[in-house]
Design an enzyme around this catalytic site. Structure first.
Site, short mmCIF file in Angstrom:
data_model
loop_
_atom_site.label_atom_id
_atom_site.label_comp_id
_atom_site.label_asym_id
_atom_site.label_seq_id
_atom_site.Cartn_x
_atom_site.Cartn_y
_atom_site.Cartn_z
N ASP A 405 0.49 -1.34 -0.11
CA ASP A 405 0.23 -0.02 0.18
C ASP A 405 1.02 1.04 -0.36
O ASP A 405 1.88 1.41 0.86
CB ASP A 405 -1.22 -0.21 0.85
CG ASP A 405 -2.00 0.83 1.42
OD1 ASP A 405 -3.13 0.77 0.55
OD2 ASP A 405 -1.81 2.47 1.74
N GLU A 434 1.34 -0.67 -5.06
CA GLU A 434 0.43 0.37 -5.31
C GLU A 434 0.48 1.38 -5.49
O GLU A 434 0.25 1.96 -4.15
CB GLU A 434 -0.72 -0.32 -3.90
CG GLU A 434 -2.04 0.24 -4.58
CD GLU A 434 -2.32 1.67 -3.39
OE1 GLU A 434 -3.51 2.22 -3.94
OE2 GLU A 434 -1.49 1.67 -2.58
#
Length: 675
Positions: A405, A434
């Site tokens: 993330d 990401e």
């Protein structure tokens, strides 16, 4: 004498210094090795490839004069096993480009170096052939050749020496210069002289180039994202790992091989978000799974309502039995309740009034999340090592893929170290970045070790945008370091295109993603064409990030069948198993995109046409790429519609087509010439 002229005289090097310069120059390579590929920043970072796929190494190699050169690429795997492949001058002549191809079979870090040298016997053979063909007397040249072979035999041993001495005996037994010329030009003579080459003026590339060899899932995989807590038939009952089992056959039948979970850790209660991201949570609101950590544990722990560690292990095994592997989210952020705040307060940033600094992306503020400080005095190295151990702990549980993330908001040196450390022990581990951020940062993440990345595909909708973006991904340096995963939606992103385009829009984006890249992914609900937005935002109304969301995956209007077909087509056609090799072909309509992918041997050639308009039928005239097969404009092609299975023959390079969004807004054809 003026001051300026005196200054000039004192700057002249002494004779001794000049002599040293000459000596240094005589030791410099006479052969230039330039523009080595694949490489990233002269070997600072590793280019990427897949185990079992050929790697073509190229370089511009040249030297003074007209002498023949020889070159080879020397490559080794992470076990230190070294091999050599001869390089060949690429035709046409004049560009000085040399190439060699090798195929690494092991996963892990490899290296290669290029060597080039003066090919004395090759130069000799070239000159001998030309003079003999021109009728020039070659008695002296033949004696030169004999001496070259004799010198090679002298420095050789065993079979090599025996072969060269046999050549000398044949040469001496010849009755004419013509026969002697034949001996010197014989391919066996050339072979043994190459083996025994003294390699004069040997030069090596300036760098030893690293090559990261990865497993197939780094280039070709279909991802399906779901929240395990939503695998329930009651929004008031928290789903579990055991509930996920019943979904595995459906996900497998759609053709997915990676099942990805958002964070599965305990969720904090301090400042927990309520439904639709409200600041006040109700007593039964589950909160965001990205607010990681509570009294039950942190990043190493499992949310107790999802099940036990044994339940998780059983799910990993069950997924593998269905041909899938589990990917986990690695999000380096904490709830204010995370145990680390009490155990390691020095890992965090504190405000002057003693309060914790919450995560922010102004004007957004994430009251339920706090971030660690990687360079706080107490963080180095303990925080870094703890985070590494978190990842390693999940690897030990059998997880080999991590979706990371927002890696672009954490230090690049941390990622380069962590990924190298983890993959150094287990090169099968893969990391997906990401990162929706600046292009330079996205490239850098690929260079430092991320195996794949989220992309700008989400916001590329027009013919011009898609053509430009896919072309960019196929060019250096992107092709060496960046593997795009074309996610069509995420829990965070409800693309504007999907908010109003209905079922045709979802089919359009699915076709573009599955055919455009070897890696693609979708977040559950996409197959149901979910797209109701928060007005004016790329966000989902009633977002699953803040509530448990049961679904009926067999609801009318779903596109489950079409997704299964697209994934089947990908599996059956090697040309579609990478983002590389795409070629765009003419079609006379700006709302139609027409492109192809093929294997190098042309054995697998797939054409894709997509109507980018989800509301209106679009027609156009296609120009079939007959030239790719070396065929004239009036040639014929066998065609198979890969969605329907229908077959026919196209005659000539111009063909008309019509795509209706209410029927199927795309077409996929496999073609091969009529022989």
């Amino acid at each position: 004498m003026t001051k300026s002229s005196s200054s000039h005289l004192t700057s002249v090097a002494s004779p001794a210094t000049r002599d040293e310069g000459v000596q240094a120059a005589t030791q410099s390579p006479r052969i230039a090795i330039e523009s080595v590929q694949p490489s990233l920043e002269l070997g600072r970072f590793a280019a990427k490839t897949i185990a079992g796929q050929p790697v073509t190494v190229s370089a511009v190699i040249f030297a003074d004069g007209h002498d023949v050169l020889a070159a080879a690429v020397s490559w080794s795997d992470d076990q230190g096993q070294r091999r050599r492949e001869p390089m060949h001058l690429v035709r046409p002549l004049g560009k000085d480009i040399w190439e060699a191809t090798f195929t690494p079979s092991r996963v892990g870090r490899h290296t290669f170096v290029i060597e080039a040298w003066w090919d004395v016997f090759g130069t000799y053979r070239d000159e001998l052939f030309k003079k003999h063909q021109a009728g020039v007397p070659v008695e002296l040249e033949l004696e030169e050749g004999r001496r070259l072979v004799a010198a090679a035999a002298e420095r050789s041993e065993g079979e090599q020496r025996d072969a060269l001495e046999s050549i000398l005996e044949r040469f001496q037994a010849c009755g004419s210069d013509g026969e002697r010329v034949s001996v010197m030009l014989d391919t066996q003579t050339a072979h043994w002289m190459h083996v025994a080459d003294a390699r004069p003026h040997l030069a090596r590339s300036e760098a030893v180039y690293p090559l990261e060899v990865e497993r197939r899932a780094a280039q070709f995989a279909s991802w399906y994202e779901l929240f395990p807590r939503s695998e329930t038939d009651d929004p008031n009952r928290h789903g579990t790992f055991n509930d996920v089992h019943k979904r595995l056959p459906m996900i497998r039948d759609m053709g997915f091989d990676v099942l990805y979970f958002p964070p599965i850790h305990p969720v904090g209660r301090a400042h927990r978000k309520g439904r639709n991201n409200t600041l006040q949570a109700g007593p039964d609101d589950p909160g965001s799974p990205y607010a990681i950590g509570s009294e039950e544990g942190g990043h190493e722990a499992i949310h107790p309502e999802l099940g036990t560690r044994e339940d998780f292990r059983n799910l990993i095994k069950a997924a593998a039995d269905h041909g899938m592997e589990i990917a986990l989210d690695f999000a380096i952020q904490c709830s204010p309740d995370h145990p680390w705040l009490k155990e390691h307060p020095g890992w965090f940033s504190w405000r002057p009034d003693g309060s914790i600094r919450y995560a922010e992306n102004p004007p957004k503020k994430y009251q339920d999340i706090v971030n660690v400080d990687f360079y706080a005095e107490d963080s180095v190295p303990s925080l870094w090592l703890t985070l590494r151990d978190v990842v390693q702990g999940w690897v030990d549980e059998g997880v080999k893929i991590f979706r990371v993330d927002n890696p672009h908001t954490k230090p690049l040196p941390f990622w380069e170290w962590l990924i190298s450390d983890i993959r150094g022990r287990d090169p099968d581990v893969l990391f997906l970045a990401e990162a929706f951020t600046r292009p330079a940062m996205m490239k850098r993440l690929g260079k430092i070790g991320f195996n794949m990345s989220y992309t700008y595909f989400t916001w590329r909708n027009t013919k011009a945008e898609l053509t430009e973006y896919l072309t960019e991904l196929n060019e250096s340096p992107m092709r060496e370091c960046y593997r795009p995963n074309f996610f069509v939606n995420t829990p965070d992103i409800n693309p504007y295109f999907l908010q109003s385009s209905g079922r045709p829009g979802f089919l359009i984006r699915a076709a573009l993603a599955t055919m455009g890249s070897g890696l693609w992914g979708m977040y559950s609900g996409f197959e149901l064409c979910e797209g109701e937005p928060v007005p004016g935002k790329e966000e989902y109304l009633d977002s699953e990030k803040y509530e448990i969301k049961p679904r009926d995956y067999t609801a009318p209007g779903n596109i489950t069948y079409e997704i299964a077909q697209l994934n089947r087509i990908r599996r059956e056609n090697p040309a579609l198993q990478t983002h590389l090799g795409v070629a765009f072909y003419p079609v006379h309509n700006d709302r139609l995109l027409f492109f192809g992918k093929r294997t190098d041997d042309l054995d697998n050639f797939v054409l894709v046409a997509v109507n980018l308009d989800p509301f209106e039928a679009q027609e156009g005239t296609l120009e079939l790429p007959l030239w790719e097969f070396g065929l004239p404009d009036d040639a014929a092609l066998h065609v198979e519609d890969l969605m329907s299975g229908h077959r026919w023959t196209w005659h000539g390079k111009w063909q008309s087509m019509r795509l209706e969004p209410w029927h199927l807004p795309f077409a996929i054809w496999r073609i091969h010439p009529v022989r």
